[in-house]
Enzyme design. Structure first.
Site, PDB file in Angstrom:
ATOM      1  N   ASP A  10       0.819  -1.220   0.000  1.00  0.00           N
ATOM      2  CA  ASP A  10       0.000   0.000   0.000  1.00  0.00           C
ATOM      3  C   ASP A  10       0.850   1.266   0.000  1.00  0.00           C
ATOM      4  OD1 ASP A  10      -2.241  -1.740   0.301  1.00  0.00           O
ATOM      5  OD2 ASP A  10      -1.751  -1.855   2.427  1.00  0.00           O
ATOM      6  N   LYS A  36       1.966   2.359  -5.207  1.00  0.00           N
ATOM      7  CA  LYS A  36       2.684   1.945  -6.417  1.00  0.00           C
ATOM      8  C   LYS A  36       1.914   2.263  -7.696  1.00  0.00           C
ATOM      9  CE  LYS A  36       3.072  -2.238  -4.608  1.00  0.00           C
ATOM     10  NZ  LYS A  36       2.866  -2.064  -3.173  1.00  0.00           N
ATOM     11  N   GLY A  60      -4.053  -4.486  -4.355  1.00  0.00           N
ATOM     12  CA  GLY A  60      -5.038  -3.451  -4.691  1.00  0.00           C
ATOM     13  C   GLY A  60      -4.281  -2.216  -5.120  1.00  0.00           C
ATOM     14  N   HIS A  61      -4.229  -1.962  -6.421  1.00  0.00           N
ATOM     15  CA  HIS A  61      -3.475  -0.808  -6.914  1.00  0.00           C
ATOM     16  C   HIS A  61      -4.456   0.259  -7.393  1.00  0.00           C
ATOM     17  CE1 HIS A  61       0.335  -3.419  -7.696  1.00  0.00           C
ATOM     18  NE2 HIS A  61      -0.016  -3.336  -6.440  1.00  0.00           N
ATOM     19  N   GLN A 110       1.992  -6.051  -3.192  1.00  0.00           N
ATOM     20  CA  GLN A 110       2.314  -6.040  -1.748  1.00  0.00           C
ATOM     21  C   GLN A 110       3.570  -5.197  -1.487  1.00  0.00           C
ATOM     22  OE1 GLN A 110       1.690  -9.427  -3.249  1.00  0.00           O
ATOM     23  NE2 GLN A 110      -0.379  -8.703  -2.978  1.00  0.00           N
TER      24      GLN A 110
HETATM   25  P1  IMP Z   1      -2.516 -12.885   1.944  1.00  0.00           P
HETATM   26  O1  IMP Z   1      -1.588 -12.361   0.896  1.00  0.00           O
HETATM   27  O2  IMP Z   1      -3.967 -12.654   1.628  1.00  0.00           O
HETATM   28  O3  IMP Z   1      -2.221 -14.322   2.292  1.00  0.00           O
HETATM   29  O4  IMP Z   1      -2.240 -12.067   3.300  1.00  0.00           O
HETATM   30  C1  IMP Z   1      -1.033 -12.193   4.025  1.00  0.00           C
HETATM   31  C2  IMP Z   1      -0.652 -10.860   4.633  1.00  0.00           C
HETATM   32  O5  IMP Z   1      -0.276  -9.941   3.609  1.00  0.00           O
HETATM   33  C3  IMP Z   1      -1.768 -10.182   5.413  1.00  0.00           C
HETATM   34  O6  IMP Z   1      -1.192  -9.465   6.498  1.00  0.00           O
HETATM   35  C4  IMP Z   1      -2.343  -9.192   4.416  1.00  0.00           C
HETATM   36  O7  IMP Z   1      -2.981  -8.115   5.041  1.00  0.00           O
HETATM   37  C5  IMP Z   1      -1.086  -8.768   3.694  1.00  0.00           C
HETATM   38  N1  IMP Z   1      -1.334  -8.312   2.334  1.00  0.00           N
HETATM   39  C6  IMP Z   1      -1.594  -9.068   1.242  1.00  0.00           C
HETATM   40  N2  IMP Z   1      -1.726  -8.307   0.158  1.00  0.00           N
HETATM   41  C7  IMP Z   1      -1.533  -7.046   0.540  1.00  0.00           C
HETATM   42  C8  IMP Z   1      -1.507  -5.792  -0.162  1.00  0.00           C
HETATM   43  O8  IMP Z   1      -1.666  -5.686  -1.383  1.00  0.00           O
HETATM   44  N3  IMP Z   1      -1.264  -4.689   0.610  1.00  0.00           N
HETATM   45  C9  IMP Z   1      -1.019  -4.772   1.947  1.00  0.00           C
HETATM   46  N4  IMP Z   1      -1.023  -5.903   2.625  1.00  0.00           N
HETATM   47  C10 IMP Z   1      -1.276  -7.042   1.933  1.00  0.00           C
END
Ligand code: IMP
Length: 434
Positions: A15, A18, A42-43, A228
């Site tokens: 977040d 990007k 989520g971009h 991420q």
């Molecule tokens: P998962 O990727 O859904 O398995 O989540 C694993 C961890 O990564 C959790 O703490 C999510 O909140 C975090 N996470 C996954 N994708 C994002 C992103 O795009 N932005 C911020 N945190 C993320």
């Protein structure tokens, strides 16, 4: 000005903003490639005052001449991807076989992955990871397991897809019933549903590794769009509170199918403060009025899940580790405007464990680490209209200078608002940012 291929990736826990930088660079790129993650990303991109939230489709989609690639390192969720494509089309953005290629080798997020994600998090209770519940971890687990995996190329394989789905579903149903008392999933219904997705996706499915290697060899400019952030990297992040793929620039060659040297320049996105969604250590977290102020001004709620993000001071010790890990050439500093109005600003420049100052950042030690702060004066005037570095208040300039000094890297551009125009060009050497 560098003409090299560029990787844009986050230096924090995701977040970092990007989308805006990727969108700017897409203008001077022929290809925009996602190499990691899935619909957990989520971009946000603002185009002509309109806001778009993308989860699976690369951000180059707003530039008609760009080829967008969903690489083999991504886990692709067909209903989410198709919904996104339909949503973009309904808003006048052209997406299809002409500008989108999805890797045959990308793994498919299946209904049992989402079910497993939810069941497993519930079962973990207080020890849960706080995932996005998009089935990301279970899908990558099946990728590693191999015999229980389905890839995008399988979706167009008719009866063999059905056989695979039946076999895998049978096993999953037994496990879910035994572990969670869950109702069985209907294999044939799933096979029909996913075969139909395969038909719709067929014009976009391609051997993307070959496409990209050819593009790199031809000297086309390729932009690699990280999802991420580095601190969520499965190998180098704050394990186990991470996502399940290689999200730093180290993940590009494997996740896109290009040689390591194809990644020319690395731009690290850094938010002017720190946020984190989900569980896990966060040494500079401000679970207080300051955190609430940052959340409010920065609209820090998840693009994918809507969850409020945990907010805190800028952790430059962690960011320097992430910058070094990926060989970051320059930093794009985002959301500097959010800091306006705070009397003083704290910058974490190191960690202490007990009385000892930590020498090397170690993600495994984070829980026991106390931040070491420097305090800088804040500023009160809004900076969203500042066009140049010289226009910024002295305190904001000093803050940026300190970021450069601690990270030992130039800050290339500074974002002071969501619009494309609200970007200050500073020390960039990357064509498209300058
Ligand atoms: P998962 O990727 O859904 O398995 O989540 C694993 C961890 O990564 C959790 O703490 C999510 O909140 C975090 N996470 C996954 N994708 C994002 C992103 O795009 N932005 C911020 N945190 C993320």
């Amino acid at each position: 000005m560098s003409e090299a291929n560029v990787c844009v990736m986050g230096l924090q826990w995701g977040d970092e903003g990007k989308g805006k930088v990727v969108d700017a660079l897409a203008e001077v790129s022929q290809y925009v490639v996602r190499y990691c993650g899935g619909a957990n990303a989520g971009h946000t991109v603002v185009v002509g005052g309109e806001k778009f939230a993308l989860h699976l489709i690369p951000c180059g989609v707003f530039r008609p001449e760009v080829i967008n690639v969903v690489g083999n390192g991504v886990v692709f969720d067909p209903p989410v991807g198709l919904e996104e494509i339909d949503g973009l089309r309904s808003r006048g953005v052209d997406v299809g076989g002409q500008n989108l290629r999805i890797s045959t080798a990308a793994h498919v997020v299946m209904p049992w992955h989402k079910a497993a994600d939810t069941h497993s998090e519930q079962a973990l209770g207080g020890r849960k990871i706080g995932t996005t519940a998009r089935g990301i971890g279970p899908c990558y687990a099946d990728k590693a397991n191999r015999s229980t995996a389905i890839r995008v190329g399988d979706l167009t394989c008719g009866e063999s897809l059905r056989e695979k789905v039946r076999l895998i579903c049978d096993g999953k149903n037994k496990v879910f019933a035994a572990l969670y008392g869950a109702e069985p999933l209907d294999a044939d219904a799933i096979a029909d549903e996913y075969a139909a997705y395969g038909q719709r996706l067929a014009p976009m499915i391609a051997n993307t590794g070959a496409v990209l290697r050819r593009a790199v060899a031809a000297g086309d400019r390729v932009l690699f769009e990280g999802g991420q952030g580095s601190m969520l990297d499965v190998d180098h992040g704050t394990f186990p509170f991470v996502t399940s793929s290689s999200v730093s620039a180290c993940g590009v060659p494997a996740g896109a199918g290009v040689p390591p040297r194809a990644v020319g320049t690395v731009v690290g996105l850094l938010k002017a403060y720190t946020t984190r969604v989900g569980a896990g250590p966060f040494p500079t977290e401000q679970d207080n009025d300051t955190g609430a102020y940052l959340r409010d001004r920065g609209k820090e709620y998840g693009t994918t899940t809507g969850r409020p993000r945990r907010c805190g001071w800028l952790d430059l010790f962690a960011a320097r580790y992430a910058a070094e890990l990926s060989g970051t050439d320059e930093v794009a500093l985002a959301l500097l405007d959010v800091l306006t109005g705070l009397d003083e600003l704290k910058l974490c420049t190191g960690y202490r464990v007990g009385d000892e100052i930590v020498e090397d950042f170690d993600p495994m030690q984070l829980g026991a680490s106390e931040p070491v702060y420097e305090t800088l004066p804040g500023w009160s005037d809004e900076i969203g209209d500042c066009q140049t570095f010289a226009d910024l208040p002295g305190e904001a300039k000093a803050y940026v200078d300190r970021v450069e000094a601690v990270l030992d890297r130039p800050v290339g551009v500074i974002s002071v608002g969501p619009d494309r125009e609200q970007t200050i060009v500073h020390h960039t050497n990357v064509r498209g940012l300058g």
